[in-house]
Design a protein around this motif. Structure first.
Motif, mmCIF file in Angstrom:
data_model
loop_
_atom_site.group_PDB
_atom_site.id
_atom_site.type_symbol
_atom_site.label_atom_id
_atom_site.label_comp_id
_atom_site.label_asym_id
_atom_site.label_seq_id
_atom_site.Cartn_x
_atom_site.Cartn_y
_atom_site.Cartn_z
ATOM 1 N N VAL A 91 -18.603 -33.681 -13.186
ATOM 2 C CA VAL A 91 -17.560 -34.695 -12.954
ATOM 3 C C VAL A 91 -16.214 -34.233 -13.526
ATOM 4 C CG1 VAL A 91 -19.115 -36.699 -12.924
ATOM 5 C CG2 VAL A 91 -18.165 -35.928 -15.094
ATOM 6 N N GLU A 92 -16.173 -33.015 -14.100
ATOM 7 C CA GLU A 92 -14.974 -32.560 -14.821
ATOM 8 C C GLU A 92 -13.717 -32.602 -13.969
ATOM 9 O OE1 GLU A 92 -18.459 -31.364 -15.586
ATOM 10 O OE2 GLU A 92 -17.612 -29.495 -14.860
ATOM 11 N N HIS A 93 -13.873 -32.329 -12.669
ATOM 12 C CA HIS A 93 -12.680 -32.230 -11.826
ATOM 13 C C HIS A 93 -12.300 -33.562 -11.174
ATOM 14 C CE1 HIS A 93 -12.787 -28.031 -12.565
ATOM 15 N NE2 HIS A 93 -14.042 -27.960 -12.147
ATOM 16 N N MET A 94 -13.086 -34.602 -11.436
ATOM 17 C CA MET A 94 -12.766 -35.904 -10.830
ATOM 18 C C MET A 94 -11.651 -36.591 -11.620
ATOM 19 S SD MET A 94 -16.600 -37.237 -10.046
ATOM 20 C CE MET A 94 -16.246 -38.661 -9.032
ATOM 21 N N LYS A 95 -10.939 -37.502 -10.947
ATOM 22 C CA LYS A 95 -9.921 -38.304 -11.617
ATOM 23 C C LYS A 95 -10.567 -39.617 -12.095
ATOM 24 C CE LYS A 95 -5.969 -36.114 -11.598
ATOM 25 N NZ LYS A 95 -4.674 -36.472 -11.132
ATOM 26 N N PRO A 96 -10.082 -40.206 -13.198
ATOM 27 C CA PRO A 96 -10.675 -41.448 -13.704
ATOM 28 C C PRO A 96 -10.770 -42.548 -12.636
ATOM 29 C CG PRO A 96 -9.176 -40.577 -15.324
ATOM 30 C CD PRO A 96 -9.029 -39.705 -14.103
ATOM 31 N N SER A 97 -9.795 -42.575 -11.698
ATOM 32 C CA SER A 97 -9.806 -43.619 -10.671
ATOM 33 C C SER A 97 -10.999 -43.504 -9.726
ATOM 34 C CB SER A 97 -8.507 -43.574 -9.872
ATOM 35 O OG SER A 97 -8.341 -42.283 -9.324
ATOM 36 N N GLU A 98 -11.664 -42.332 -9.719
ATOM 37 C CA GLU A 98 -12.810 -42.138 -8.828
ATOM 38 C C GLU A 98 -14.131 -42.551 -9.477
ATOM 39 O OE1 GLU A 98 -12.619 -38.179 -6.660
ATOM 40 O OE2 GLU A 98 -11.022 -37.917 -8.130
#
Lengths: 255, 259
Positions: A132-139
């Motif tokens: 999940v490292e590359h995900m943005k918090p909004s996702e």
């Protein structure tokens, strides 16, 4: 050890804390319970130096955090804490990995970008999150955000972890997952934890001791079993969640 | 009534004191710590490059209307459109360039900074920065302050040239003034002091916009409604402060011989 002595705080004319006294022993998880607006989160924010008291002392390993005014000195004490905020407070502009690595880079000068990202991955795995490292918090879902917030709080291996309403807004199953994580962190990392909540299921599960805050003071302190079987009418009313008892909640402002 | 006035007066004093402390903190951070280049350039791009279109449109039409009004007014008085380049040049370089650019930036960038920092405040991201060993003033305030202080004068120079060009289009195209006369009028009267007058004011306006937006953002409370309030407050306070300070700055600069 954290020692809170005679802590007072008011906002405008409203007194929130009126002489709070509380000792937090090494290795324990203490939960502060109490109704909305009783000053639970305010107490936590005083402990980590985010708020300054009107009166009183907060000794963190013998140093009064309320008397530290120099920013660098304050950061040294804050370095001992990991803080899980109520809404996780993830930085929207950064990825999940950058969020977790953020504190590490600031609190541990000299840590390379790569090493920080590796620690971030490791801490995310510790809270059950992978890739999940590359995900943005909004996702992320609410539960995932809390877990990322937890990974960020433990990234720099703090001595104390502070949880502000760790299960608020989560469904019962996700709440239990977070509770399990808190218990597991204490077991695995041996950290001292302070939580505030009004979720009694969570309080019973994660705590070694529970303190109840009412009208600006700690009115009860004991193990989960002692709190569950208390004869104190205020505590009893709160833990059973009854609207009948000595604690009166106004239905209307005119009441 | 008296107690209300006393309360308001104390609140104003408290706000001024807090804002002054934030400014002190800003300058201390700038002098003491290395500015993060990545954050600075991100903000400079957002403030400068992204404002080019709106500043350009505003300035070209201001230059055009100034030339039109001057041309027609002087035609009524002198029978011909005299000094159009001079009036357009002086007005744009000394007043309209810096003031209008600052007002556009206050509306566009000041509002966005206040809303962004306000949202970070109400979602506890500002508190989170503290607990992660970072000063919000240093991490968020300094790049925004320096980027505004650099980009507002740059945008002002751009606005000055676009405004003069707008004046040229109307002066030559509509009023029939020969191009060489228009440029002579502009260039003969505009000296380095005139340009410096406008640019020094642009730096002061940049400080007003950045400090207001950061202070209002950092002190936001009250959820989404509070963020809305802060955004409006930032724009209104910045605009009023720009217009009031413009008079005093102009008077001061003229008195010390700059423009």
């Amino acid at each position: 050890m954290i020692q809170i002595r005679n802590l007072w705080k008011k906002f405008g004319s409203r007194r929130v804390l009126c002489g709070v006294d509380l000792d937090i022993e090494e290795g324990e998880t203490i939960t502060i319970i109490g109704g909305s607006g009783t000053g639970k989160s305010v107490t936590l924010k005083h402990m980590v130096g985010l708020m300054a008291p009107d009166q009183g002392t907060i000794l963190v390993d013998g140093v009064d955090i309320a008397a530290v005014h120099h920013e660098e000195e304050l950061f040294k004490i804050q370095n001992k804490f990991g803080f899980l905020f109520q809404g996780a407070a993830l930085f929207d502009s950064l990825t999940v990995g950058e969020n977790v690595a953020f504190g590490l880079k600031n609190l541990r000068p000299g840590v390379s970008e790569r090493a920080a990202m590796n620690v971030a991955k490791e801490k995310l795995a510790l809270v059950g999150l992978h890739e999940v490292e590359h995900m943005k918090p909004s996702e992320l879902s609410g539960g995932m955000r809390k877990r990322v917030g937890l990974a960020r709080a433990i990234a720099h291996d703090p001595k104390y972890i502070v949880y502000d309403e760790p299960t608020t807004g989560l469904d019962p199953i996700t709440s239990d997952v977070i509770n399990e994580l808190i218990v597991e962190l204490r077991r695995k990392l041996g950290v001292t934890s302070v939580a505030v909540t009004h979720d009694m299921v969570s309080a019973y599960k994660i705590s070694t001791r529970i303190a109840m805050l009412y009208e600006g003071k700690i009115i009860a302190l004991g193990t989960p079993a002692e709190i569950q079987n208390t004869s104190n009418p205020y505590v009893k009313q709160f833990v059973t969640g009854s609207s009948h008892g000595p604690i009166k909640i106004k239905l209307r402002e005119s009441d | 009534m008296t107690s209300y006035l006393k309360e308001r007066w104390l609140a104003i004093l408290e706000t001024t004191g807090d804002a002054a402390m934030m400014v002190g903190d800003l300058f201390r951070s700038i002098l003491k710590y290395r500015v993060d280049g990545e954050l600075f350039f991100a903000q400079a791009g957002r403030i400068g490059v992204d404002s080019l279109a709106v500043v350009g449109i505003t300035s070209i039409f201001v230059g055009m209307v100034l030339a039109l009004q001057t041309g027609y007014s002087f035609m009524n008085v002198f029978g011909e459109p005299l000094y159009v380049g001079t009036v357009v040049g002086f007005s744009i370089f000394k007043e309209l360039g810096p003031v209008l650019t600052a007002i556009v930036v206050a509306g566009r960038i000041g509002a966005s900074i206040a809303a962004e920092l306000g949202t970070m405040k109400v979602t506890e991201q500002i508190d989170a920065l503290y607990t992660l060993g970072t000063s919000p003033t240093r991490y968020l305030g300094v790049p925004r302050f320096l980027a505004t202080a650099l980009m507002l004068p740059v945008l002002t120079i751009y606005a000055d040239f676009v405004g003069i060009l707008g004046g040229y289009i109307v002066a030559v195209g509509k009023l029939g003034i020969p191009a060489v006369v228009y440029w002579n009028d502009v260039l003969i009267n505009i000296d380095i002091e005139t340009v410096a007058h406008g640019l020094l004011k642009a730096v002061a306006f940049a400080a007003i916009v950045a400090v207001t937006a950061c202070y209002v953002g950092f002190t936001t409370s009250g959820g989404a409604e509070g963020v809305g309030r802060s955004t409006t407050k930032s724009v209104v306070v910045s605009m009023v402060s720009i217009l009031i300070s413009d008079y005093f700055l102009s008077a001061f600069l003229v008195a010390v011989g700059i423009g």
